[in-house]
Design an enzyme around this catalytic site. Structure first.
Site, PDB file in Angstrom:
ATOM      1  N   LYS A   1       1.586   3.946  -3.082  1.00  0.00           N
ATOM      2  CA  LYS A   1       1.155   5.343  -2.868  1.00  0.00           C
ATOM      3  C   LYS A   1       2.345   6.289  -3.056  1.00  0.00           C
ATOM      4  CE  LYS A   1      -2.505   6.760  -1.588  1.00  0.00           C
ATOM      5  NZ  LYS A   1      -3.636   7.257  -2.410  1.00  0.00           N
TER       6      LYS A   1
ATOM      7  N   TYR B   1       0.829  -1.212   0.000  1.00  0.00           N
ATOM      8  CA  TYR B   1       0.000   0.000   0.000  1.00  0.00           C
ATOM      9  C   TYR B   1       0.863   1.261   0.000  1.00  0.00           C
ATOM     10  CZ  TYR B   1      -2.951   3.709   1.973  1.00  0.00           C
ATOM     11  OH  TYR B   1      -3.590   4.900   2.216  1.00  0.00           O
TER      12      TYR B   1
END
Length: 492
Positions: free
Chosen positions: A244, A240
């Site tokens: 990002k 994640y």
């Protein structure tokens, strides 16, 4: 320069503006749209990008999945039967997706939007820590670039807000500044990070799996493993935050002269105040701990009690987005805002087991058999070795006993043994994923955010309306009276 010059009015800014919201079905996006409809009915248009099979089902999704939520009860009370009229005038639901070229928007509608849109807010993301690498790369890294490309086509677009996460910093400690990640920058100094290469690697891996006709669950697992491996290779703890961070690199590198705001919230929790306190959806990061504890499944808390958990209520995050739009529109620069509480109002980890115990002893959870679950004070494990010892005593040794018994009973206990194994593996996996946040020693500098707070019009109305100063939060009161009751109501 006088402060008069710097003040911005969000309401004035939104007046007659058209805003494109990407990822409109998500938690933050819902709160964002609700807030605009409630406080700024003079907005011209909200274009909401939703994935659906066609325009009609996209509109249906808006009615069912967005307006149908409890979140909208305050707006419904405010406008009554006029809400339908208001939304039909102000809201255009757009069928499309972040992974598609031109966002997959139909030509006629795209043409209208290119002439109309003043601001673009990207709230689309996949937030699972161990998401499939192909999915995370598509949504969190390459998707934002598709949004930016569309923004560049919009002739009146003065601002592009991209919502990232404060944890793009990985496991850094000390003061973490509001500075950008440049293309190819890594957290551990390993060179050779190239987003195009990452995309090729994923494609090659998928092709290989197709050739050997791998079953879907094998493909999913391979993609999840690949994400975690690639992330750790360059110094990020999970897929994640790695994808990002690369998403930030993409929009930072390719923005040209579009005003770019990167919002980096820390852990987002339920609403503090608006439209009402305690609204939340789904289980977000630290909430899985509270849910597990309240249901009697979690008996130990792993973490450094003196470390800080940086949390921020969702309505404050949304308010900061709205103020940043008004403040940065047309400035033609990139600016980063950390939205967190660790600098101004730090919340120590020791608070978490305390407030959970306080809440669930006074209001125990009732399970589906109608039995109240009695919680005990939680056992605190303050290091990974102590966690492994705890697991060995409470789980591994009993599991060995159970396995022996199963052999004696001719495998009658197969299911219990597998269930037990599954529980242990789940605990170990959760710990592996959450550990970086339970032993986090960074503090997010929020100098830019503080300047942004000072720009909110001091007329009173807007100061009240667009609050996002974490100093106003009393953590005990917030957790016991707002956040945990919200979790129990909307998540349990």
């Amino acid at each position: 320069m006088s402060t008069e010059m710097e003040a911005v009015s969000v309401l004035q800014y939104l007046d007659n503006k058209s805003v494109l919201v990407i990822g409109a079905a998500g938690f933050l996006a819902n709160i964002f749209v609700e807030k605009i409809l409630r406080v700024a009915p003079n907005v011209k248009k909200l274009y909401l990008l939703l994935r659906a099979s066609n325009e009609k089902s996209a509109t249906q999704r808006f009615k069912d999945e967005i307006l149908g939520k409890d979140l909208y009860k305050v707006v419904k009370e405010k406008y009554g039967p006029n809400l339908t009229q208001l939304t039909s005038e102000k809201v255009t639901v757009v069928n499309g997706g972040i992974c598609l070229a031109d966002l997959g928007i139909q030509d006629s509608l795209a043409h209208e939007m290119i002439h109309q849109v003043d601001a673009i807010i990207n709230l689309a993301a996949t937030t699972k820590f161990d998401e499939r690498y192909d999915v995370a790369l598509g949504n969190n890294t390459l998707g934002p670039l598709n949004v930016l490309d569309f923004a560049k086509k919009c002739e009146n677009a003065k601002i592009f807000v991209h919502v990232s996460t404060a944890y793009v910093s990985g496991e850094k400690s000390g003061l973490i500044m509001e500075t950008p990640y440049r293309m190819g920058e890594t957290l551990n100094g390993t060179t050779g990070l190239d987003i195009n290469h990452e995309r090729k690697l994923v494609q090659e891996k998928l092709d290989q799996l197709l050739v050997i006709k791998a079953p879907p669950e094998t493909i999913t697992q391979a993609m999840k493993d690949m994400g975690l491996t690639r992330a750790k290779m360059y110094g990020w703890p999970n897929t994640y935050v790695f994808t990002k961070a690369m998403g930030e690199m993409m929009v930072g590198e390719k923005r040209d002269n579009i005003s770019l705001v990167l919002i980096r919230p820390s852990i987002i929790t339920s609403t503090f105040k608006e439209p009402f306190p305690g609204w939340t959806e789904g289980i977000r990061t630290i909430d899985s701990l509270a849910v597990g504890y309240g249901k009697g499944r979690l008996t130990c808390f792993l973490g450094d009690l003196n470390a800080i958990s940086d949390v921020m209520p969702a309505d404050m995050v949304v308010n900061s987005i709205l103020v940043s739009m008004a403040a940065q529109a047309g400035k033609q620069k990139e600016i980063i805002y950390h939205l967190g509480s660790s600098q101004k109002n730090p919340l120590k980890n020791e608070k978490l087991p305390e407030v959970a115990y306080q809440y669930f002893t006074t209001k125990p959870w009732t399970n589906k058999d109608g039995k109240q679950v009695r919680v005990r004070k939680i056992e605190i494990l303050s290091s990974m070795p102590s966690f492994h010892r705890y697991m060995a005593i409470h789980y591994s040794i009993p599991l060995k006993g159970l396995a022996v018994l199963n052999m004696v009973l001719c495998k009658l206990l197969d299911k219990s043994v597998t269930d037990f194994h599954r529980k242990i593996n789940l605990a170990l996996r959760l710990v592996d994923l959450y550990q970086p946040y339970l032993f986090f020693y960074g503090v997010f500098d929020d100098s830019n955010t503080e300047k942004l707070q000072r720009m909110v019009l001091k007329t009173g109305v807007e100061t009240e309306m667009f609050y996002f100063d974490p100093k106003i939060i009393n953590w005990d009161v917030y957790f016991v009276n707002t956040h945990i009751p919200g979790l129990v109501k909307y998540v349990f």
